[in-house]
Design a protein around this motif. Structure first.
Motif, short mmCIF file in Angstrom:
data_model
loop_
_atom_site.label_atom_id
_atom_site.label_comp_id
_atom_site.label_asym_id
_atom_site.label_seq_id
_atom_site.Cartn_x
_atom_site.Cartn_y
_atom_site.Cartn_z
N PRO A 141 -40.23 17.45 -3.23
CA PRO A 141 -41.35 16.79 -2.56
C PRO A 141 -41.62 17.32 -1.16
N LYS A 142 -40.58 17.56 -0.35
CA LYS A 142 -40.79 18.05 1.00
C LYS A 142 -41.27 19.49 1.01
N GLU A 143 -40.76 20.31 0.10
CA GLU A 143 -41.28 21.68 -0.02
C GLU A 143 -42.76 21.65 -0.37
N CYS A 144 -43.13 20.76 -1.27
CA CYS A 144 -44.52 20.65 -1.69
C CYS A 144 -45.41 20.22 -0.53
N MET A 145 -44.95 19.28 0.29
CA MET A 145 -45.74 18.80 1.42
C MET A 145 -45.92 19.89 2.47
N VAL A 146 -44.85 20.63 2.77
CA VAL A 146 -44.96 21.71 3.74
C VAL A 146 -45.92 22.79 3.23
N LEU A 147 -45.76 23.18 1.95
CA LEU A 147 -46.63 24.21 1.40
C LEU A 147 -48.08 23.75 1.35
N LEU A 148 -48.30 22.49 0.98
CA LEU A 148 -49.67 21.97 0.95
C LEU A 148 -50.30 22.02 2.33
N ARG A 149 -49.54 21.65 3.35
CA ARG A 149 -50.06 21.70 4.72
C ARG A 149 -50.42 23.12 5.11
N LEU A 150 -49.56 24.08 4.77
CA LEU A 150 -49.85 25.47 5.09
C LEU A 150 -51.07 25.98 4.35
N VAL A 151 -51.20 25.62 3.06
CA VAL A 151 -52.31 26.11 2.25
C VAL A 151 -53.64 25.51 2.71
N THR A 152 -53.65 24.21 3.03
CA THR A 152 -54.90 23.58 3.46
C THR A 152 -55.37 24.10 4.81
N GLN A 153 -54.47 24.70 5.57
CA GLN A 153 -54.84 25.33 6.85
C GLN A 153 -54.62 26.84 6.76
N ALA A 154 -54.93 27.40 5.61
CA ALA A 154 -54.67 28.82 5.35
C ALA A 154 -55.30 29.71 6.41
N ASN A 155 -54.58 30.79 6.75
CA ASN A 155 -55.01 31.79 7.72
C ASN A 155 -55.05 31.27 9.15
N ARG A 156 -54.42 30.13 9.38
CA ARG A 156 -54.29 29.59 10.73
C ARG A 156 -52.82 29.32 11.02
N PRO A 157 -52.33 29.71 12.19
CA PRO A 157 -50.93 29.43 12.51
C PRO A 157 -50.72 27.94 12.77
N LEU A 158 -49.63 27.40 12.24
CA LEU A 158 -49.26 26.01 12.46
C LEU A 158 -47.92 25.97 13.18
N THR A 159 -47.80 25.09 14.15
CA THR A 159 -46.56 24.99 14.89
C THR A 159 -45.49 24.31 14.05
N LEU A 160 -44.25 24.56 14.41
CA LEU A 160 -43.14 23.90 13.73
C LEU A 160 -43.23 22.39 13.91
N GLN A 161 -43.66 21.95 15.09
CA GLN A 161 -43.77 20.51 15.35
C GLN A 161 -44.80 19.86 14.45
N SER A 162 -45.95 20.53 14.23
CA SER A 162 -46.99 19.92 13.39
C SER A 162 -46.53 19.85 11.94
N LEU A 163 -45.80 20.87 11.48
CA LEU A 163 -45.27 20.82 10.12
C LEU A 163 -44.23 19.71 9.99
#
Length: 230
Positions: free
Chosen positions: A157-179
């Motif tokens: 579940p946590k892997e899925c949530m992190v990956l979903l967050r990355l994919v929905t903001q694709a091509n944009r850098p996300l901070t470790l804190q926001s993840l």
């Protein structure tokens, strides 16, 4: 209670923060947009269940945005209306919005309306859950990554949530804190190392060569970015 993926579109940073905190407290995955173009881009990913649309959003009137969104998605749309006359709400509802609340809303009422939308919004798996890459596919419905030769890797579940967050903001850098905030629903400062662990696990399951990733890239001094192939 059904959890959903909510896109919060508002030009006001305080409004976005307030809505994000309330929605994440209930367990929803939240993505923010601050302009009309970002909203359309977010909707185009096909991964959201509900859009909370602030009528003060810059770039387009609410009814114009609803009209632009409906051919792309049948997600639920809740309008935060500042229109005392009511005409703006009527136009937005006619253009495809599902519900509205006044901009001076009670948070508990808004959350109840989100839950009501989630109960009745039904969408096909192919409409929102499958991300097809060059040689593999991410299935957010079944929490699986389907690779060559029928290989399947299961996501926690946590892997899925992190990956979903990355994919929905694709091509944009996300901070470790926001993840970290996305997954653990707190300030994130104490969970940064665990984010790195989750990303390492995701690379083993997603990348053809985990040591030389092509999808989940490290952005030095920032965090991570999902590189979506053209």
């Amino acid at each position: 209670m059904k959890m959903g993926r909510v896109l919060v579109a508002s030009g006001g940073i305080e409004m976005r923060r307030e809505l994000r905190a309330a929605l994440e407290f209930e367990g929803h995955v939240v993505v923010e947009a601050e302009t009309a173009s970002q909203t359309i881009e977010g909707i185009s990913s096909g991964l959201h269940d509900v859009l909370i649309l602030d009528s003060a959003l810059d770039g387009a009137a609410p009814y114009e945005l609803c009209r632009a969104i409906r051919p792309k998605s049948n997600l639920g749309i809740i309008l935060l209306s500042q229109d005392d006359s009511g005409q703006g709400r009527i136009d937005a509802l006619n253009a495809g919005a599902d519900d509205y609340v006044p901009d001076q809303f009670v948070v508990a009422e808004l959350l109840a309306r989100v839950r009501a939308i989630l109960r009745r919004v039904t969408r096909s798996i192919g409409d929102r859950r499958l991300i097809v890459l060059e040689d593999r596919a991410i299935d957010f419905q079944s929490h699986e990554i389907k690779g060559p030769a029928g290989r399947v890797a299961h996501l926690t579940p946590k892997e899925c949530m992190v990956l979903l967050r990355l994919v929905t903001q694709a091509n944009r850098p996300l901070t470790l804190q926001s993840l970290a905030r996305t997954v653990w629903q707190r300030d994130g400062n104490g969970q940064i190392e665990y984010v790195r662990v989750v990303v390492k696990q995701l690379r083993r399951k997603l990348e053809p060569d985990p040591e030389n990733p092509r999808y989940i890239l490290t952005q030095r001094s920032v965090g991570y970015q999902f590189q979506m192939p053209v």
